[in-house]
Design an enzyme around this catalytic site. Structure first.
Site, PDB file in Angstrom:
ATOM      1  N   ARG A 121       0.847  -1.198   0.000  1.00  0.00           N
ATOM      2  CA  ARG A 121       0.000   0.000   0.000  1.00  0.00           C
ATOM      3  C   ARG A 121       0.873   1.235   0.000  1.00  0.00           C
ATOM      4  NH1 ARG A 121      -5.608  -2.055   2.609  1.00  0.00           N
ATOM      5  NH2 ARG A 121      -6.414  -2.430   0.535  1.00  0.00           N
ATOM      6  N   GLN A 126      -0.857   2.196  -5.963  1.00  0.00           N
ATOM      7  CA  GLN A 126      -2.302   2.381  -5.735  1.00  0.00           C
ATOM      8  C   GLN A 126      -3.147   1.907  -6.915  1.00  0.00           C
ATOM      9  OE1 GLN A 126      -3.026   6.411  -4.540  1.00  0.00           O
ATOM     10  NE2 GLN A 126      -3.192   5.852  -2.387  1.00  0.00           N
ATOM     11  N   ASP A 129      -4.053  -1.858  -6.882  1.00  0.00           N
ATOM     12  CA  ASP A 129      -4.562  -2.397  -5.625  1.00  0.00           C
ATOM     13  C   ASP A 129      -5.940  -3.049  -5.812  1.00  0.00           C
ATOM     14  OD1 ASP A 129      -5.398  -2.871  -3.063  1.00  0.00           O
ATOM     15  OD2 ASP A 129      -4.861  -0.907  -2.282  1.00  0.00           O
ATOM     16  N   SER A 132      -8.528  -2.778  -2.903  1.00  0.00           N
ATOM     17  CA  SER A 132      -9.334  -1.551  -2.872  1.00  0.00           C
ATOM     18  C   SER A 132     -10.416  -1.570  -3.943  1.00  0.00           C
ATOM     19  CB  SER A 132      -8.450  -0.320  -3.070  1.00  0.00           C
ATOM     20  OG  SER A 132      -7.604  -0.160  -1.967  1.00  0.00           O
ATOM     21  N   TYR A 227      -2.814  -2.219   7.768  1.00  0.00           N
ATOM     22  CA  TYR A 227      -3.617  -3.345   8.258  1.00  0.00           C
ATOM     23  C   TYR A 227      -3.483  -3.489   9.769  1.00  0.00           C
ATOM     24  CZ  TYR A 227      -3.448  -4.764   3.363  1.00  0.00           C
ATOM     25  OH  TYR A 227      -3.559  -4.804   2.005  1.00  0.00           O
TER      26      TYR A 227
END
Ligand code: NAD
Length: 366
Positions: A121, A126, A129, A132, A227
């Protein structure tokens, strides 16, 4: 690079790893795409659309014989992996911590496996990902599924026949899925309360117009790479007590709580389900990781004392068109960042390769 796409075989999986518009981008960059006949049909993409995008539509055997790299969605099964030719690379969901047998099967087949779920992350990654992109859609769909199972509506309705009060929604976990679930439930007119154990989520929850349930001692929670890594049992006990009143009054409960790749915390015990109202509904989005409700069953609906408990491990797959479009963009971004001449880079000095490469030349790395 020659990139392959097969029809997904995991039960219920409707997504496809590449969509025609992304195939076109990849072919424009000089890559070749070989795709199994019918691979995109469940997601709404016909073979002809892939052909128009420059892909070769062929049989599974021909795809596997031709390609250097396979783009995949669901965690491949050991049976699927046994068909992969040695030396091939596969980019897919792997969840290596939950699926050591899959990682071992990749190593045995001498296939280099890249876990898209393990993309770090960091800002540079991004666009790759998948957690997400897919959890955002899943959070939306969880509210729709829950609303559909309720015997009541979400918004306040003042009618000549009387007033209907807004539904009460409780959401566990304000990560990507939870924040989208909050926004969706609010758009439908529900009153939303939220429990998360990362203190910074309070502000995010409140900015969406929902109420954050405060628990003392959250400074004890360890967070790594975004996380939750470790939570003391006392904190979970305090959380359980703080949420219980809201749980007893909730119409719909959505659970999204996960801890760093491991087993999901059980946040709703059997005793707590017994406190809930008849007709209320729980949508447990964490069943893939064991579940947040003690009674939930993956991909099944069970009833307990009039409470409906829906275990949903793969809600993104139930909106396969959008899910595939976003997944394919994540895949293309990963390929763009890691492609070497004919295959994906194995240079573990690169942070993205190092975090995702689970097997290399027959050895397990992660
Ligand atoms: P996740 O799927 O790992 O977990 C979902 C949520 O469950 C998290 O908010 C977590 O705090 C929560 N949770 C864990 N234990 C809980 C418990 N006992 N009770 C209630 N909630 C509990 O998380 P995620 O959705 O992947 O997001 C994690 C973080 O990463 C967020 O801060 C998110 O904004 C961030 N993120 C960063 C990037 C990036 O920088 N590229 C991309 C996506 C997400």
């Amino acid at each position: 690079m020659i990139i392959g796409v097969l029809r997904e075989t995991h039960p219920g999986e409707q997504r496809v790893a590449l969509v025609p518009s992304v195939c076109l981008q990849l072919t424009n960059k000089g890559h070749s795409i070989h795709i199994e006949q019918g691979a995109g049909l469940a997601a709404g993409f016909a073979d002809a659309a892939y052909e128009q995008a420059g892909a070769v539509v062929t049989t599974k055997q021909s795809v596997l014989a031709a390609v250097n790299v396979l783009a995949h969605v669901a965690v491949p099964s050991p049976e699927e992996i046994a068909e992969y030719p040695p030396g091939m690379s596969v980019i897919s969901y792997v969840y290596p911590r939950r699926n050591p047998h899959v990682v071992q099967a990749l190593a045995n087949a001498r296939v280099n496996g890249y876990a898209l779920d393990a993309v770090p992350r960091i800002t540079r990654a991004q666009s790759m990902d998948v957690l997400s992109s897919q959890n955002n859609l899943a959070g939306y769909k969880a509210v729709i599924v829950g609303a559909n199972a309720l015997g009541r509506v979400f918004p306040l309705m003042m009618t000549a026949a009387g007033t209907v009060t807004p539904a009460k929604v409780l959401i566990y976990g304000a990560g990507v899925a939870g924040l989208q679930a909050i926004a969706t439930a609010k758009r439908l007119g529900a009153r939303v309360e939220v429990s998360d154990i990362r203190p910074e989520t309070k502000e995010q929850v409140e900015s969406l117009g929902a109420k954050f349930i405060t628990v003392d001692g959250l400074h004890d929670v360890t967070v790594e790479g975004g996380y939750v890594a470790a939570v003391r049992p006392e904190v979970l006990e305090r959380q359980k007590a703080a949420v219980e009143r809201v749980l007893a009054e909730a119409d719909l409960v959505i659970t999204t709580a996960l801890v760093a790749g491991g087993t999901a915390p059980v946040l709703i015990s059997v005793d707590q389900v017994a406190l809930m109202k008849r007709g209320s509904v729980i949508v447990d989005m964490a069943t893939d990781a064991g579940g947040n409700c003690a009674l939930s069953v993956a991909d099944a609906t069970v009833e307990h004392n009039g409470v409906t408990i829906i275990g949903s491990s793969n809600l993104a797959s139930t909106v396969p068109t959008h899910a595939s479009e976003l997944y394919a963009k994540n895949m293309a971004a990963f390929i763009a960042a890691t492609a070497s001449e004919t295959t994906i880079s194995t240079d573990v000095a690169d942070e993205i390769v190092s975090a995702t490469l689970v097997t290399l030349n027959g050895e397990v790395r992660l």
